[in-house]
Design an enzyme around this catalytic site. Structure first.
Site, PDB file in Angstrom:
ATOM      1  N   ARG A  88      21.001 -30.829  14.589  1.00 26.54           N
ATOM      2  CA  ARG A  88      19.546 -30.751  14.845  1.00 26.54           C
ATOM      3  C   ARG A  88      19.114 -31.882  15.781  1.00 26.54           C
ATOM      4  O   ARG A  88      18.353 -31.660  16.716  1.00 26.54           O
ATOM      5  CB  ARG A  88      18.796 -30.825  13.501  1.00 26.54           C
TER       6      ARG A  88
ATOM      7  N   GLY B  44      20.157 -27.273   1.770  1.00 25.76           N
ATOM      8  CA  GLY B  44      21.053 -26.187   2.177  1.00 25.76           C
ATOM      9  C   GLY B  44      22.523 -26.521   1.986  1.00 25.76           C
ATOM     10  O   GLY B  44      22.965 -26.865   0.883  1.00 25.76           O
ATOM     11  N   TYR B  45      23.267 -26.447   3.084  1.00 24.50           N
ATOM     12  CA  TYR B  45      24.720 -26.647   3.042  1.00 24.50           C
ATOM     13  C   TYR B  45      25.138 -28.116   3.109  1.00 24.50           C
ATOM     14  O   TYR B  45      26.330 -28.411   3.107  1.00 24.50           O
ATOM     15  CB  TYR B  45      25.384 -25.871   4.190  1.00 24.50           C
ATOM     16  N   ASP B  46      24.192 -29.031   3.172  1.00 23.18           N
ATOM     17  CA  ASP B  46      24.539 -30.454   3.325  1.00 23.18           C
ATOM     18  C   ASP B  46      25.548 -30.961   2.283  1.00 23.18           C
ATOM     19  O   ASP B  46      26.443 -31.738   2.639  1.00 23.18           O
ATOM     20  CB  ASP B  46      23.275 -31.329   3.291  1.00 23.18           C
TER      21      ASP B  46
ATOM     22  N   SER C   7       9.315 -23.100   7.733  1.00 24.17           N
ATOM     23  CA  SER C   7       8.937 -23.106   6.312  1.00 24.17           C
ATOM     24  C   SER C   7       9.672 -24.228   5.578  1.00 24.17           C
ATOM     25  O   SER C   7       9.488 -24.410   4.390  1.00 24.17           O
ATOM     26  CB  SER C   7       9.322 -21.762   5.685  1.00 24.17           C
ATOM     27  N   ASN C   8      10.520 -24.938   6.317  1.00 23.92           N
ATOM     28  CA  ASN C   8      11.459 -25.879   5.693  1.00 23.92           C
ATOM     29  C   ASN C   8      11.003 -27.338   5.881  1.00 23.92           C
ATOM     30  O   ASN C   8      11.086 -27.888   6.980  1.00 23.92           O
ATOM     31  CB  ASN C   8      12.840 -25.637   6.335  1.00 23.92           C
TER      32      ASN C   8
ATOM     33  N   ASP D  50      16.551 -22.211  14.835  1.00 20.24           N
ATOM     34  CA  ASP D  50      17.392 -21.499  13.885  1.00 20.24           C
ATOM     35  C   ASP D  50      18.717 -22.240  13.809  1.00 20.24           C
ATOM     36  O   ASP D  50      19.243 -22.695  14.823  1.00 20.24           O
ATOM     37  CB  ASP D  50      17.607 -20.054  14.343  1.00 20.24           C
ATOM     38  N   THR D  51      19.200 -22.386  12.574  1.00 20.73           N
ATOM     39  CA  THR D  51      20.461 -23.102  12.372  1.00 20.73           C
ATOM     40  C   THR D  51      21.433 -22.214  11.624  1.00 20.73           C
ATOM     41  O   THR D  51      21.040 -21.478  10.720  1.00 20.73           O
ATOM     42  CB  THR D  51      20.195 -24.408  11.586  1.00 20.73           C
TER      43      THR D  51
ATOM     44  N   LYS E 115      13.625 -29.842   7.346  1.00 24.08           N
ATOM     45  CA  LYS E 115      13.791 -29.747   8.812  1.00 24.08           C
ATOM     46  C   LYS E 115      12.671 -30.535   9.488  1.00 24.08           C
ATOM     47  O   LYS E 115      12.906 -31.282  10.431  1.00 24.08           O
ATOM     48  CB  LYS E 115      13.648 -28.286   9.285  1.00 24.08           C
TER      49      LYS E 115
HETATM   50  P1  ITT Z   1      12.874 -21.778   8.860  1.00 21.72           P
HETATM   51  O1  ITT Z   1      11.531 -21.467   8.263  1.00 21.72           O
HETATM   52  O2  ITT Z   1      12.800 -22.869   9.876  1.00 21.72           O
HETATM   53  O3  ITT Z   1      13.607 -20.555   9.360  1.00 21.72           O
HETATM   54  P2  ITT Z   1      15.112 -21.911   6.981  1.00 21.72           P
HETATM   55  O4  ITT Z   1      15.442 -22.886   5.888  1.00 21.72           O
HETATM   56  O5  ITT Z   1      15.012 -20.447   6.633  1.00 21.72           O
HETATM   57  O6  ITT Z   1      13.743 -22.410   7.643  1.00 21.72           O
HETATM   58  P3  ITT Z   1      17.316 -21.401   8.902  1.00 21.72           P
HETATM   59  O7  ITT Z   1      17.154 -19.917   8.839  1.00 21.72           O
HETATM   60  O8  ITT Z   1      17.449 -22.027  10.244  1.00 21.72           O
HETATM   61  O9  ITT Z   1      16.107 -22.157   8.166  1.00 21.72           O
HETATM   62  O10 ITT Z   1      18.540 -21.888   8.038  1.00 21.72           O
HETATM   63  C1  ITT Z   1      19.618 -21.071   7.662  1.00 21.72           C
HETATM   64  C2  ITT Z   1      20.244 -21.652   6.418  1.00 21.72           C
HETATM   65  O11 ITT Z   1      20.976 -22.820   6.782  1.00 21.72           O
HETATM   66  C3  ITT Z   1      19.259 -22.060   5.333  1.00 21.72           C
HETATM   67  O12 ITT Z   1      19.798 -21.694   4.083  1.00 21.72           O
HETATM   68  C4  ITT Z   1      19.172 -23.575   5.458  1.00 21.72           C
HETATM   69  O13 ITT Z   1      18.958 -24.189   4.197  1.00 21.72           O
HETATM   70  C5  ITT Z   1      20.552 -23.937   6.021  1.00 21.72           C
HETATM   71  N1  ITT Z   1      20.459 -25.092   6.911  1.00 21.72           N
HETATM   72  C6  ITT Z   1      19.744 -25.192   8.062  1.00 21.72           C
HETATM   73  N2  ITT Z   1      19.866 -26.422   8.594  1.00 21.72           N
HETATM   74  C7  ITT Z   1      20.685 -27.116   7.772  1.00 21.72           C
HETATM   75  C8  ITT Z   1      21.168 -28.453   7.753  1.00 21.72           C
HETATM   76  O14 ITT Z   1      20.833 -29.327   8.688  1.00 21.72           O
HETATM   77  N3  ITT Z   1      21.958 -28.813   6.740  1.00 21.72           N
HETATM   78  C9  ITT Z   1      22.304 -27.956   5.767  1.00 21.72           C
HETATM   79  N4  ITT Z   1      21.883 -26.698   5.694  1.00 21.72           N
HETATM   80  C10 ITT Z   1      21.076 -26.270   6.686  1.00 21.72           C
END
Ligand code: ITT
Length: 183
Positions: free
Chosen positions: A167, A139-141, A7-8, A64-65, A11
């Site tokens: 990633r 996100g956390y960037d 959904s991102n 998943d991150t 990414k």
């Molecule tokens: P999906 O649909 O792919 O799940 P998501 O944004 O919900 O998208 P995740 O559950 O993997 O993705 O991410 C968990 C959290 O970590 C989410 O708040 C992201 O914004 C953050 N995140 C993931 N990858 C990141 C990155 O490369 N840098 C900073 N924040 C990241």
């Protein structure tokens, strides 16, 4: 062609950049799916992939991150999405105040090849900054400074982040696998 289920948009942008450079045709399958609560990013990634497999008629992957902060014993880790939505980066900075700052991002890609799930992971170690910095990324960037760098990930361009990120490490392993699979 291979689908990336996420959904991102950010990414997808990062992954597309790497896959296009490797001449792999990737399509964004925009979809938000439910994630289980589990102790590890590997388990969450695998479970999501298993749930979607069967519903899509082509090979696909998702990832998943999680952000694992050492002085918080790995929190938020598998809860990274919930924590980002609730307390956010400011909440993390408040939680840490004068503690140590070591942290790591972990990405686990799960690839469904039509028969089984194959996983690829990548880790980036760094430090949580004292303030939010930068407007790029997501996100956390803004609060993550990779080891060996002065800039936060949100102060980097996509190519700069891709040169070192969790990633991209996982994606490059995946690209390697896809090349061998196609041989
Ligand atoms: P999906 O649909 O792919 O799940 P998501 O944004 O919900 O998208 P995740 O559950 O993997 O993705 O991410 C968990 C959290 O970590 C989410 O708040 C992201 O914004 C953050 N995140 C993931 N990858 C990141 C990155 O490369 N840098 C900073 N924040 C990241």
């Amino acid at each position: 062609m291979i689908k990336f289920v996420t959904s991102n948009r950010n990414k997808f942008q990062e992954v597309k950049y790497l896959m296009e450079a490797a001449r792999i045709d990737v399509e964004w399958h925009e979809m938000k799916y439910e994630e289980i609560q589990a102790d590890t990013t590997e388990e969450i990634s695998r479970d999501s992939c298993a749930k979607i497999a069967g519903g899509l008629d082509s090979r696909f992957f998702l990832e998943d991150t999680g952000l694992y902060i050492d002085p918080l014993n790995g929190f938020p880790g598998p809860y990274s999405s919930y924590v980002q939505r609730t307390i956010g980066n400011k909440g993390i900075l408040r939680l840490l105040h004068n503690n140590g700052r070591d942290a790591a991002f972990l990405t686990v890609i799960s690839y469904w090849n039509g028969k089984e799930i194959v996983q690829f992971s990548g880790e980036l170690r760094g430090k949580i900054s004292y303030t939010e910095r930068g407007n790029n990324g997501f996100g956390y960037d803004p609060i993550f400074i990779p080891d060996g760098y002065e800039k936060s990930l949100a102060e980097m361009t996509v190519p700069e982040k891709n040169a070192i990120s969790h990633r991209s490490i996982a994606v490059l392993k995946f690209i390697d696998y896809l090349r061998k699979e196609d041989e």
